[in-house]
Design an enzyme around this catalytic site. Structure first.
Site, short mmCIF file in Angstrom:
data_model
loop_
_atom_site.label_atom_id
_atom_site.label_comp_id
_atom_site.label_asym_id
_atom_site.label_seq_id
_atom_site.Cartn_x
_atom_site.Cartn_y
_atom_site.Cartn_z
N LYS A 1 -3.78 -0.24 -4.84
CA LYS A 1 -4.13 0.80 -5.74
C LYS A 1 -4.16 0.58 -7.17
CE LYS A 1 -1.32 3.99 -4.00
NZ LYS A 1 -0.64 3.37 -3.10
N ARG B 1 -0.96 13.27 -3.23
CA ARG B 1 -0.48 12.44 -1.96
C ARG B 1 0.16 13.62 -0.95
NH1 ARG B 1 2.05 7.85 -4.93
NH2 ARG B 1 3.16 7.01 -3.02
N ARG C 1 5.62 -8.75 -4.73
CA ARG C 1 5.05 -8.17 -5.93
C ARG C 1 6.08 -8.42 -7.11
NH1 ARG C 1 3.34 -2.00 -6.06
NH2 ARG C 1 5.49 -1.70 -5.12
N ARG D 1 10.49 -4.07 -8.27
CA ARG D 1 10.62 -2.58 -8.21
C ARG D 1 11.71 -2.31 -7.61
NH1 ARG D 1 4.90 0.55 -7.58
NH2 ARG D 1 6.28 1.72 -6.33
N ARG E 1 8.82 4.74 2.78
CA ARG E 1 7.64 5.14 2.01
C ARG E 1 6.47 4.85 3.02
NH1 ARG E 1 7.91 0.87 -2.41
NH2 ARG E 1 5.94 1.50 -3.22
P1 AP5 Z 1 -0.32 -2.91 -5.97
O1 AP5 Z 1 -1.58 -2.89 -6.72
O2 AP5 Z 1 1.00 -2.70 -6.59
O3 AP5 Z 1 -0.19 -1.60 -4.78
P2 AP5 Z 1 -0.09 -0.14 -5.08
O4 AP5 Z 1 -1.06 0.52 -3.84
O5 AP5 Z 1 -0.11 0.38 -6.18
O6 AP5 Z 1 1.48 0.12 -4.44
P3 AP5 Z 1 2.66 1.09 -4.80
O7 AP5 Z 1 3.89 0.33 -4.15
O8 AP5 Z 1 2.37 1.11 -6.18
O9 AP5 Z 1 2.21 2.46 -4.32
P4 AP5 Z 1 2.99 3.66 -4.01
O10 AP5 Z 1 1.97 4.70 -3.66
O11 AP5 Z 1 4.13 3.50 -2.99
O12 AP5 Z 1 3.65 3.68 -5.32
P5 AP5 Z 1 3.83 4.78 -6.53
O13 AP5 Z 1 4.17 4.01 -7.72
O14 AP5 Z 1 2.41 5.43 -6.62
O15 AP5 Z 1 -0.23 -4.05 -4.86
C1 AP5 Z 1 1.03 -4.33 -4.12
C2 AP5 Z 1 1.13 -5.86 -4.10
O16 AP5 Z 1 0.15 -6.48 -3.49
C3 AP5 Z 1 1.04 -6.49 -5.78
O17 AP5 Z 1 1.98 -7.74 -5.90
C4 AP5 Z 1 -0.24 -7.12 -5.86
O18 AP5 Z 1 -0.56 -8.22 -6.52
C5 AP5 Z 1 -0.66 -7.28 -4.28
N1 AP5 Z 1 -2.14 -7.22 -3.77
C6 AP5 Z 1 -2.86 -6.15 -4.39
N2 AP5 Z 1 -3.96 -6.33 -3.74
C7 AP5 Z 1 -3.95 -7.56 -2.82
C8 AP5 Z 1 -4.95 -7.91 -1.92
N3 AP5 Z 1 -6.11 -7.55 -1.97
N4 AP5 Z 1 -4.61 -9.11 -1.30
C9 AP5 Z 1 -3.40 -9.80 -1.63
N5 AP5 Z 1 -2.39 -8.92 -2.44
C10 AP5 Z 1 -2.77 -7.85 -3.01
O19 AP5 Z 1 4.82 5.63 -6.28
C11 AP5 Z 1 6.03 5.49 -6.42
C12 AP5 Z 1 7.10 6.58 -5.95
O20 AP5 Z 1 6.92 7.57 -7.01
C13 AP5 Z 1 6.80 7.31 -4.55
O21 AP5 Z 1 7.57 6.67 -3.44
C14 AP5 Z 1 7.30 8.91 -4.77
O22 AP5 Z 1 8.63 8.69 -4.83
C15 AP5 Z 1 6.82 8.95 -6.21
N6 AP5 Z 1 5.69 9.47 -6.58
C16 AP5 Z 1 4.50 9.03 -7.11
N7 AP5 Z 1 3.63 9.87 -7.13
C17 AP5 Z 1 3.93 10.89 -6.49
C18 AP5 Z 1 3.16 12.08 -6.19
N8 AP5 Z 1 1.75 12.48 -6.40
N9 AP5 Z 1 3.97 13.17 -5.54
C19 AP5 Z 1 5.04 12.74 -5.26
N10 AP5 Z 1 5.74 11.82 -5.53
C20 AP5 Z 1 5.22 10.68 -6.09
MG MG Z 2 0.91 1.29 -7.61
#
Ligand code: AP5
Ligand code: MG
Ligand code: ZN
Length: 213
Positions: A13, A88, A127, A160, A171
């Site tokens: 994402k 989410r 990552r 991270r 997660r």
């Molecule tokens: P990356 O692009 O970083 O993936 P992502 O989908 O952004 O993954 P996240 O871990 O950020 O998602 P998340 O939803 O768990 O975390 P968030 O920060 O939102 O890619 C991942 C890796 O793969 C990278 O190394 C990249 O280079 C590689 N890659 C990408 N595309 C690829 C491809 N096509 N092929 C190969 N490799 C690839 O949330 C974190 C925490 O915050 C949550 O757990 C929760 O506690 C809290 N939180 C955030 N938002 C909310 C909300 N709305 N409500 C409640 N809690 C929330």
């Molecule tokens: Mg992300």
């Protein structure tokens, strides 16, 4: 252009949202990045959010919804925005729909990046994120030009805190239970687009561009 990104943790994402934001000149709003910035600054919100994030749980809806609704009403969101990591839960999606409906608006594109759970753990362990600008790399799939050094700003690349294998598993469970139901929600609204996220990063981006036009 109002876009949301759906998909499991590690689906890509953030990687795609950053490129879309640049290509379409709209802000990239990541709730995860907002919480991480608050944790770094030691704010009250950061302290509360960290308790949940460290366990791989979602931060309660009441700490998230108002924050996002305020953010999308800022001046830089006039042309649109891309939401990454919000909504989410179903209550978050309803809160967003209601806030937009007040202005006669709605989410136009819900982009769901699909990646099977088996691929996720490997992606997360490789990552690396820039501690200064948040740019995202992968040791194998998207390596930085110089090891541990951000291509964009030269900052140090770090792992991270929530990317430990046990936390990633939690997660993923939380994703399937609380976030995956949003796919049906946006399908019903007619804005859902599903993309195979196991393809190369560049191919995924090309597919997204062909959807957005
Ligand atoms: P990356 O692009 O970083 O993936 P992502 O989908 O952004 O993954 P996240 O871990 O950020 O998602 P998340 O939803 O768990 O975390 P968030 O920060 O939102 O890619 C991942 C890796 O793969 C990278 O190394 C990249 O280079 C590689 N890659 C990408 N595309 C690829 C491809 N096509 N092929 C190969 N490799 C690839 O949330 C974190 C925490 O915050 C949550 O757990 C929760 O506690 C809290 N939180 C955030 N938002 C909310 C909300 N709305 N409500 C409640 N809690 C929330
Ligand atoms: Mg992300
Ligand atoms: Zn950087």
């Amino acid at each position: 252009m109002k876009i949301i990104m759906l998909g499991a943790p590690g689906a890509g994402k953030g990687t795609q949202a950053k490129q879309i934001a640049q290509a379409y000149d709209i802000p990239h709003i990541s709730t995860g990045d907002i919480f991480r910035a608050n944790i770094k600054e030691g704010t009250e919100l950061g302290k509360k959010a960290q308790e949940y994030m460290d366990k791989g749980l979602l931060v309660p809806d009441e700490l998230v919804c108002d924050l996002v609704v305020d953010r999308i009403h800022k001046d830089d969101c006039e042309k649109g925005y891309i939401l990454d990591g919000f909504p989410r839960t179903i209550p978050q999606a309803n809160a967003l729909d209601e806030a937009l409906a007040k202005d006669g608006e709605k989410i136009e594109f819900a982009i769901d990046i699909e990646v099977p759970d088996e691929n996720i753990i490997n992606r997360m362990s490789g990552r690396r994120s820039c501690k200064d600008c948040g740019a995202i790399f992968h040791v194998q799939y998207n390596p930085p030009k110089k090891e541990n050094c951000c291509d964009v700003c030269g900052g140090e690349l770090i792992l991270r805190d929530d990317d430990k294998a046990e936390t990633v598993k939690k997660r993923l469970d939380v994703y399937h239970e609380q976030t995956a139901p949003l796919i049906a929600h946006y399908k019903e609204a007619g804005s859902l687009h599903e993309i195979d996220g196991t393809q190369d990063i560049k191919v995924v981006f090309e597919e997204i561009k062909s959807i957005l036009g």
